[in-house]
Design an enzyme around this catalytic site. Structure first.
Site: not given
Ligand code: BES
Ligand code: ZN
Ligand code: MN
Length: 511
Positions: A263, A251, A337
């Site tokens: 975010k 990724k 994803r």
């Molecule tokens: N890159 C993030 C995952 C992440 C978040 C890694 C915090 C490390 C620390 C990913 O793209 C993401 O934002 N995932 C979301 C998915 C959700 C919207 C279903 C998450 O984990 O909140």
């Molecule tokens: Zn991400």
């Molecule tokens: Mn994300």
């Protein structure tokens, strides 16, 4: 950093000139007739030193010892794990600015994996990030001699350890770079630079080619950014052409704002680490370039930013992935994803023996496993077992998670073949179930490294994980008899290729 391997017993170690001599003392230490041994035996007897991993006693200007400082360091049971623990505890001595040359000497015959662990731990302690600092405080520790009973017997493991250090440091460097110094284009340049190494090739695609491939999910994520996307394809050809490769997919979100599903501000800076999966693939290729194992490997990196913008993809938008399956993007922050699914579809054209994707995919995985083990998901038990074992050997741990089909229920959509998110429950598993819809019957594993790829807080920075696990896995694959039977002829002399041993021994770590 320069590493060297030498045959040293404690008598010889005493005459090594250096700033710091570390003597590893394992349980059951048997003193020789030399001065250092006598010191150790006395300190143990008086209880001023213990062989427990990480316990230590520091000495200054010891008579008949050439080193300025001596650190007697408990090595526990002498395993790779204990050796690493011990040297981690010696971190402050290794990091001290006056420590330029260090000798790490095993007080007894070393166990398998301990030499490599020592190399890793010393490199780890001495790494400093400098790229975006104006006054480049170079790393003070520049030379490390590893002293063993018999250098010839440890040569191979030592070489692998040094190669791995180069890979881990390459991954750390690119992980640490701020997003404006690690754009998709710059990542592609980093990948191209790896094609200087023997048997490595690199191809980079831009928006036009990716459009022609119909990677609609990947393109949807990139839409909101001014930075053009890149799709990086690396190849390492260590075995015969017909030999099925292992495909690694990393990724490469060079910054994840969340997009329109933006975010919150606190700690958003850490989303520059959202390309650590990509960085680990680059690091693996950096190590393969040194190690030259008899295996074929393909590295795929979908790289882009995830930004909010007037043109950005919106919650509820439906896109068509390269596989033809349609996706309702319910949350633009579940972008990893989306870029991975198209890369997984693309991976099938290599008819791989295994596909492993590596991604900082979910916050839920951080909640589940913390920073100790990466999440491992797989549709193939043998692949899962091999990866878990590789992680154990390399001390780069992972833990297998379930993939029951029931976990995919929440991905149902009224407007597309699937949604890109399910509920909050089991978030790392539902993300993996989404990816699984794109792998068909290829043996596939997914490593969620959201908790392990970087550290926050005062020690904020990339860890270089899971380069150790992956390189160990690939080295094991190259050793398997099935792989050996189809080994390619080594590259001929006079080309850019040199024998692996030479390069590994002279290798300098760092990007
Ligand atoms: N890159 C993030 C995952 C992440 C978040 C890694 C915090 C490390 C620390 C990913 O793209 C993401 O934002 N995932 C979301 C998915 C959700 C919207 C279903 C998450 O984990 O909140
Ligand atoms: Zn991400
Ligand atoms: Mn994300």
């Amino acid at each position: 950093m320069n590493f060297d391997l030498k045959t040293l017993d404690l008598t010889a170690a005493a005459s090594e000139k250096c700033d710091l001599l570390i003597v590893l003392i394992a349980e059951g230490f048997k003193p020789g007739r030399d001065a250092l041994s006598a010191l150790v035996a006395l300190a143990l007897k008086n209880g001023d030193l213990s062989a427990k991993a990480g316990k230590h006693l520091q000495l200054y200007q010891v008579p008949a010892v050439a080193a300025r400082r001596v650190l007697l360091l408990g090595q526990g049971d002498g395993t790779a794990r204990a050796t690493r623990q011990a040297l981690q505890a010696a971190g402050s001595a290794l990091k001290a600015p006056q420590t330029r040359r260090v000798v790490v000497c095993f007080g007894a015959a070393e166990q398998e994996g301990a030499v490599s662990a020592a190399v890793q731990a010393v490199a780890d302690a001495s790494y400093v990030y400098t790229t975006t600092k104006s006054k480049a405080e170079a790393r003070s520790l520049t030379r490390c001699v590893v002293g063993v009973r018999e250098a010839a017997g440890a040569r191979e493991e030592f070489g692998s350890g040094v190669a791995l250090v180069a890979g881990v440091e390459f991954a750390r460097e690119w992980g640490n770079r701020p997003a404006n110094h690690a754009t998709p284009s710059l990542l592609a340049d980093a990948a191209r630079s790896l094609a200087k190494l023997p048997r490595i090739q690199c191809k980079v695609m831009g928006p036009a080619e990716v459009g022609r491939l119909k990677m609609g999910a990947f393109m949807a994520v990139a839409r909101g950014s001014e930075e053009p996307l890149r799709f990086i394809e690396l190849r390492y050809n260590g075995a015969a052409k017909g030999m099925a490769p292992v495909v690694l997919v990393g990724k490469g979100i060079t910054f994840d704002t969340g997009g329109i599903s933006i975010k919150p501000a606190p700690e958003m800076d850490e989303m520059k680490f959202d390309m650590c999966g990509a960085a680990s693939v680059l690091g693996v290729f950096r190590a393969l370039g040194e190690l030259q194992p008899a295996i074929n490997v393909v590295g795929l990196i979908p790289a882009c930013e995830n930004m909010p913008d007037g043109r950005a993809v919106k919650p509820g938008d439906v896109v068509t992935s390269m596989s033809g399956q349609t996706i309702e993007i319910l949350n633009t922050d579940a972008e990893g994803r989306l870029v991975l699914c198209d890369a997984l579809t693309y991976a099938a054209r290599f008819k791989p023996s295994a596909v492993v994707d590596i991604a900082t995919l979910t916050g839920a995985c951080v909640i589940a496993l913390g920073g100790v083990r990466s999440g491992l998901f797989a549709n193939d038990d043998a692949l899962a077992a091999a990866l878990q074992a590789a992680g154990d050997t390399a001390q780069d741990l992972c833990w297998r998670m379930p993939l029951d089909d029931d976990y995919a229920d929440g991905l149902k959509s009224n407007f597309a073949d699937m949604g890109n998110v399910a509920g909050r429950a089991g978030g790392s598993i539902t993300a993996a179930k989404f990816l699984q819809k794109f792998v068909g019957d290829m043996p596939w594993a997914h490593l969620d490294i959201a908790g392990t790829a970087w550290k926050g807080g005062a020690a904020k920075g990339s860890t270089g994980r899971p380069v150790g696990l992956l390189v160990q896995y690939l080295a094991e694959q190259a050793r398997s008899p099935q792989a050996r039977s189809k080994v390619a002829q080594p590259p001929s002399a006079g080309s850019k290729k040199k024998p692996a041993g030479q390069r590994a021994a002279r290798a300098r770590s760092g990007a």
